[in-house]
Scaffold this motif. Structure first.
Motif, short mmCIF file in Angstrom:
data_model
loop_
_atom_site.label_atom_id
_atom_site.label_comp_id
_atom_site.label_asym_id
_atom_site.label_seq_id
_atom_site.Cartn_x
_atom_site.Cartn_y
_atom_site.Cartn_z
N SER B 280 0.83 -1.21 0.00
CA SER B 280 0.00 0.00 0.00
C SER B 280 0.86 1.25 0.00
N ILE B 281 1.93 1.22 0.80
CA ILE B 281 2.79 2.39 0.86
C ILE B 281 3.47 2.61 -0.48
N ASP B 282 3.93 1.52 -1.09
CA ASP B 282 4.57 1.64 -2.39
C ASP B 282 3.61 2.22 -3.43
N ALA B 283 2.34 1.86 -3.30
CA ALA B 283 1.38 2.20 -4.35
C ALA B 283 0.81 3.61 -4.22
N HIS B 284 0.90 4.19 -3.02
CA HIS B 284 0.21 5.46 -2.81
C HIS B 284 1.18 6.57 -2.41
N ALA B 285 1.38 7.48 -3.31
CA ALA B 285 2.40 8.52 -3.13
C ALA B 285 2.09 9.42 -1.93
N ASP B 286 0.81 9.59 -1.59
CA ASP B 286 0.48 10.49 -0.49
C ASP B 286 0.96 9.94 0.86
N LEU B 287 1.14 8.63 0.95
CA LEU B 287 1.69 8.07 2.18
C LEU B 287 3.17 8.44 2.31
N GLN B 288 3.82 8.55 1.18
CA GLN B 288 5.24 8.94 1.16
C GLN B 288 5.43 10.31 1.84
N ALA B 289 4.42 11.18 1.72
CA ALA B 289 4.51 12.50 2.33
C ALA B 289 4.68 12.39 3.85
N LEU B 290 4.03 11.40 4.45
CA LEU B 290 4.18 11.19 5.90
C LEU B 290 5.60 10.74 6.24
N VAL B 291 6.12 9.84 5.40
CA VAL B 291 7.50 9.39 5.59
C VAL B 291 8.44 10.60 5.54
N ASP B 292 8.21 11.47 4.58
CA ASP B 292 9.04 12.68 4.45
C ASP B 292 8.94 13.57 5.69
N ALA B 293 7.73 13.70 6.23
CA ALA B 293 7.54 14.55 7.41
C ALA B 293 8.33 14.02 8.59
N VAL B 294 8.41 12.67 8.71
CA VAL B 294 9.20 12.07 9.79
C VAL B 294 10.67 12.39 9.57
N MET B 295 11.11 12.29 8.31
CA MET B 295 12.52 12.56 8.01
C MET B 295 12.87 14.00 8.35
N ARG B 296 11.93 14.92 8.11
CA ARG B 296 12.19 16.33 8.41
C ARG B 296 11.91 16.65 9.88
N ARG B 297 11.54 15.63 10.66
CA ARG B 297 11.26 15.76 12.10
C ARG B 297 10.08 16.71 12.38
N GLU B 298 9.17 16.80 11.44
CA GLU B 298 7.95 17.57 11.67
C GLU B 298 6.90 16.73 12.36
N LEU B 299 7.09 15.40 12.27
CA LEU B 299 6.11 14.47 12.82
C LEU B 299 6.91 13.35 13.46
N ASP B 300 6.48 12.89 14.67
CA ASP B 300 7.23 11.77 15.23
C ASP B 300 6.71 10.46 14.64
N PRO B 301 7.52 9.41 14.72
CA PRO B 301 7.16 8.18 14.01
C PRO B 301 5.85 7.53 14.49
N TYR B 302 5.52 7.68 15.76
CA TYR B 302 4.27 7.08 16.24
C TYR B 302 3.07 7.79 15.63
N ALA B 303 3.12 9.13 15.63
CA ALA B 303 2.02 9.91 15.06
C ALA B 303 1.88 9.57 13.58
N ALA B 304 3.03 9.43 12.88
CA ALA B 304 2.99 9.11 11.46
C ALA B 304 2.39 7.72 11.23
N ALA B 305 2.77 6.76 12.09
CA ALA B 305 2.23 5.40 11.94
C ALA B 305 0.72 5.41 12.11
#
Lengths: 323, 323
Positions: B280-305
């Motif tokens: 699902s993550i591979d197929a949907h680009a909008d989920l990638q945005a959450l991954v990016d937010a974690v990388m930029r430390r705008e969102l913690d990993p639990y909130a992103a999950a």
């Protein structure tokens, strides 16, 4: 606005940090709320993984690394990770008593972590703990594992720099295991380099390293040390600084941090779904019937897993609590 | 009705068995279809886990166990498991060359298995392979692990009987690791018992065993052996037979088989959800945005999950393909 516990951690209050780490290990909301405040403050520490076969002297090396890093004005957090479960806790702690020489030093934070029976949970718990120490302002975070296996590989994947500790004269099987973590190593420390066989082990490692060397790549140093006496340990710290500089200059630091964030998100996602599946199975007796059918060999485990998933999806439709 | 590949396995065709095992490792439907036919035919073999620290001589012991079991008319399947990933494959295989002395014997099947980069997948793959060999009619299945860690513990949990191989004179750290698998051991083999320190190691192990002894419980034997010469190996086989008898008489065999079935179902369930989340993550680009937010430390990993899970649930509502 502002989480009181997180604020105390940011102010450097050690017992509060220990509490957040424990709450996160317990998968408690209090821990997650504090982490949400701490996470944006993290990302500055150099995270160093230390792994290698049993008996290689990892704990002694960590103890000496702390001393040298402290003498250079760096604050140091240590996470001593034992994936071989609660049973061995006592013995490992014994081995770490020497680290207590740093107990009175405010620039040092040492914590042992063990699995609590949760598969795959240890890498996540170590990751969380590293975020807490990082946000708290520790310059270097040493993550030491007790052995070498998949768990240990998952844990050192959290690191920016990974030290693999080897020892001379180890048997073929230990060499093979060491080969298993070759890929993860950024620098090799050949410990107990005063023992017979050190030359041979060093040349073996150097050959392996040169085989993988390439244009623009980090050439992984092989450093001789005698952690027991402290010999060679300053050179290990020098190599760590050099590696940190290399990571930043090459853009690798950003890549590794990104990998770490991505990996951390996936781990927590899998953790969350695992918890929910378990809760759903516990709550619904009709799912137990499928488990029974597998036990009686009327249904194979893949077919049963498919049916459980179907049921979970329909349960989610009927009652929103699982979503 | 009837799967041709499964039928060839049931008829004892070794290349077909190897193929099913490989297909199951690859998470291929062909493998799962064959397993569905084989699973009801399994459940007769005695599954024996063999673990212990590196260098304890597990491979040599397995080699000798095969010879003794064969001389007693038992057919033997061997799964040699290396959780330390593909890198070490070559070295470990070298060490196992001696097992090739059994290569011409139709009553022996030997296979090495390594992770293929899939977290937690090795225990499942070993479980599947054991079902295949069990259905094929092998009397005893030896599952040998290369080291000692959480992975190895997960693997030996598959066994009815677990042998922990120790060696004299190992350092404190190895002793500590050994303590980590105390709980899993049904019998201890003190290998290389001709080395100095054997008495001491034996008395240490005996003390540990007696501490845990109790009314009606299996008293775990501590057996001295020199696998290199074969000395003491027949006694290990005797103890395995005795343990099998104990398991059946005490009802423990049924309990362990049930645990194994339950555990296997959960593992496959978690595997399936893990695959689906990844897809699902591979197929949907909008989920990638959450991954990016974690990388930029705008969102913690639990909130992103949490947010990814919300998205997955709503995706499942919109298109049925994930259910």
């Amino acid at each position: 606005v502002g989480n009181a516990l997180a604020e105390r951690v940011l102010a450097g209050h050690v017992p509060s940090a220990a509490r957040v780490i424990r709450r996160l290990e317990d998968r408690d909301d209090e821990g997650r709320e504090a982490l949400a405040e701490l996470y944006p403050q993290s990302g500055r520490a150099q995270i160093v993984g230390i792994t290698g076969p049993p008996g290689a002297g990892k704990s002694t090396l960590v103890d000496r690394l702390i001393s040298v890093l402290r003498s250079r004005g760096k604050s140091v957090g240590v996470l001593a990770i034992d994936p071989t479960s609660p049973y061995s806790g006592g013995a490992i702690l014994c081995d770490r008593v020497r680290m207590q020489s740093h107990a009175a030093d405010k620039g040092v934070f040492i914590r042992s972590m063990a699995t609590r029976g949760q598969l795959g949970g240890l890498a996540r718990a170590a990751d969380d703990a590293a975020v807490v120490l990082d946000a708290m302002g520790f310059d270097v975070i040493l993550i030491e594992t007790v052995g070498v296996g998949q768990d240990e590989l998952d844990i050192v994947k959290l690191a920016h720099s990974t030290i693999v500790v080897c020892l001379p004269g180890a048997g073929d099987e230990i060499q093979a295991i060491k080969a298993g973590i070759m890929e993860a190593a950024d620098l090799f420390v050949l410990n107990k380099a005063d023992l017979p066989g050190a030359e041979e082990a060093e040349s073996h490692l150097s050959t392996l390293v040169h085989l993988e060397a390439g244009e623009g790549r980090w050439e992984r140093p092989v450093l001789r040390a005698v952690a027991e006496t402290g010999e060679g340990v300053p050179a290990v710290c020098d190599a760590l600084s050099k590696h940190a500089a290399h990571l930043h200059e090459s853009g690798e630091f950003v890549r590794r941090s990104a990998d770490r964030a991505r990996h951390g998100l996936f781990e927590r996602l899998h953790d969350l779904t695992r918890e929910r599946i378990q809760r759903s199975i516990d709550a619904h007796a009709d799912l137990q019937a499928l488990v029974d059918a597998v036990m009686r060999r009327e249904l194979d485990p893949y077919a049963a897993a498919d049916r459980v998933l179907e049921k979970l999806v329909s349960l989610r439709g009927r009652d929103g609590s699982d979503a």
